[in-house]
Design a protein around this motif. Structure first.
Motif, mmCIF file in Angstrom:
data_model
loop_
_atom_site.group_PDB
_atom_site.id
_atom_site.type_symbol
_atom_site.label_atom_id
_atom_site.label_comp_id
_atom_site.label_asym_id
_atom_site.label_seq_id
_atom_site.Cartn_x
_atom_site.Cartn_y
_atom_site.Cartn_z
ATOM 1 N N TYR A 23 0.832 -1.191 0.000
ATOM 2 C CA TYR A 23 0.000 0.000 0.000
ATOM 3 C C TYR A 23 0.869 1.243 0.000
ATOM 4 C CZ TYR A 23 1.052 0.833 4.900
ATOM 5 O OH TYR A 23 1.699 1.105 6.080
ATOM 6 N N SER A 24 0.253 2.358 -0.349
ATOM 7 C CA SER A 24 0.925 3.657 -0.352
ATOM 8 C C SER A 24 0.005 4.694 0.265
ATOM 9 C CB SER A 24 1.263 4.101 -1.774
ATOM 10 O OG SER A 24 2.157 3.204 -2.378
ATOM 11 N N VAL A 25 0.605 5.637 0.961
ATOM 12 C CA VAL A 25 -0.117 6.759 1.550
ATOM 13 C C VAL A 25 0.627 8.021 1.145
ATOM 14 C CG1 VAL A 25 -0.864 7.851 3.704
ATOM 15 C CG2 VAL A 25 -0.759 5.365 3.554
ATOM 16 N N ALA A 26 -0.107 9.035 0.702
ATOM 17 C CA ALA A 26 0.514 10.303 0.326
ATOM 18 C C ALA A 26 -0.330 11.451 0.851
ATOM 19 C CB ALA A 26 0.651 10.410 -1.189
ATOM 20 N N CYS A 27 0.332 12.545 1.196
ATOM 21 C CA CYS A 27 -0.353 13.737 1.675
ATOM 22 C C CYS A 27 0.359 14.961 1.118
ATOM 23 C CB CYS A 27 -0.336 13.771 3.198
ATOM 24 S SG CYS A 27 -1.121 15.242 3.901
ATOM 25 N N VAL A 28 -0.423 15.915 0.686
ATOM 26 C CA VAL A 28 0.111 17.191 0.222
ATOM 27 C C VAL A 28 -0.510 18.286 1.079
ATOM 28 C CG1 VAL A 28 0.302 18.814 -1.701
ATOM 29 C CG2 VAL A 28 0.335 16.356 -2.143
ATOM 30 N N THR A 38 5.074 17.849 0.508
ATOM 31 C CA THR A 38 4.590 16.484 0.298
ATOM 32 C C THR A 38 5.185 15.510 1.307
ATOM 33 O OG1 THR A 38 6.345 16.030 -1.306
ATOM 34 C CG2 THR A 38 4.265 16.879 -2.175
ATOM 35 N N PHE A 39 4.377 14.501 1.625
ATOM 36 C CA PHE A 39 4.773 13.423 2.537
ATOM 37 C C PHE A 39 4.246 12.127 1.947
ATOM 38 C CE2 PHE A 39 4.008 17.321 4.844
ATOM 39 C CZ PHE A 39 5.154 17.459 5.607
ATOM 40 N N ALA A 40 5.017 11.036 2.079
ATOM 41 C CA ALA A 40 4.571 9.755 1.518
ATOM 42 C C ALA A 40 5.171 8.586 2.288
ATOM 43 C CB ALA A 40 4.965 9.664 0.043
ATOM 44 N N GLY A 62 11.460 14.419 9.734
ATOM 45 C CA GLY A 62 12.311 15.089 8.762
ATOM 46 C C GLY A 62 12.468 16.561 9.076
ATOM 47 N N GLN A 63 13.276 17.206 8.278
ATOM 48 C CA GLN A 63 13.557 18.632 8.423
ATOM 49 C C GLN A 63 13.463 19.267 7.038
ATOM 50 O OE1 GLN A 63 14.281 19.859 11.521
ATOM 51 N NE2 GLN A 63 14.330 21.950 10.771
ATOM 52 N N ASN A 64 12.734 20.384 6.936
ATOM 53 C CA ASN A 64 12.586 21.075 5.663
ATOM 54 C C ASN A 64 12.663 22.572 5.943
ATOM 55 O OD1 ASN A 64 11.625 22.392 3.354
ATOM 56 N ND2 ASN A 64 10.207 20.745 2.847
ATOM 57 N N GLY A 82 -4.869 14.019 0.686
ATOM 58 C CA GLY A 82 -4.085 12.800 0.722
ATOM 59 C C GLY A 82 -4.719 11.692 -0.089
ATOM 60 N N THR A 83 -3.961 10.628 -0.275
ATOM 61 C CA THR A 83 -4.440 9.445 -0.971
ATOM 62 C C THR A 83 -3.950 8.215 -0.225
ATOM 63 O OG1 THR A 83 -4.358 10.563 -3.100
ATOM 64 C CG2 THR A 83 -4.424 8.161 -3.141
ATOM 65 N N VAL A 84 -4.874 7.293 0.015
ATOM 66 C CA VAL A 84 -4.529 5.989 0.577
ATOM 67 C C VAL A 84 -4.855 4.991 -0.514
ATOM 68 C CG1 VAL A 84 -4.988 4.318 2.383
ATOM 69 C CG2 VAL A 84 -5.081 6.765 2.911
ATOM 70 N N GLY A 85 -3.820 4.386 -1.091
ATOM 71 C CA GLY A 85 -4.034 3.525 -2.252
ATOM 72 C C GLY A 85 -4.541 4.381 -3.399
#
Length: 97
Positions: A23-28, A38-40, A62-64, A82-85
């Motif tokens: 599975y993948s999870v992404a968030c903007v 962005t995070f994933a 993390g650091q940005n 975000g997206t889950v799958g």
């Protein structure tokens, strides 16, 4: 996300089914000036008939520097999507000052 530019993207997934899956999870996160951050995470969890863990807790610190530089814009109003799958999600969120 924090004023010093640090960020921690975390969550977890559990498989209560028979088969394992990836599975993948992404968030903007978009700030008030329309800059995107962005995070994933991508993971694998085992099912009843598979070897391995049925749980995948994760955390990605993390650091940005751009978060720190644009903190006022993040606090002025952010939109997180975000997206889950393949299932999109959207909600309004606020950055803590």
């Amino acid at each position: 996300m924090a004023p010093d530019g640090s960020a921690h993207f975390q969550g977890g997934r559990h498989d209560s089914g028979a088969a394992a899956h990836n599975y993948s999870v992404a968030c903007v996160v978009v700030d008030a000036d329309h800059r995107a951050y962005t995070f994933a995470h991508t993971g694998n969890i085992a099912g009843t008939f598979e070897s391995g863990s049925r749980d995948d807790p994760w955390g990605s610190p993390g650091q940005n520097e751009q978060i720190a530089q644009n903190w006022r814009s993040l606090c002025a109003g952010t939109q997180a999507t975000g997206t889950v799958g393949s299932v999109p999600t959207s909600r309004r969120c606020w950055a803590a000052s």
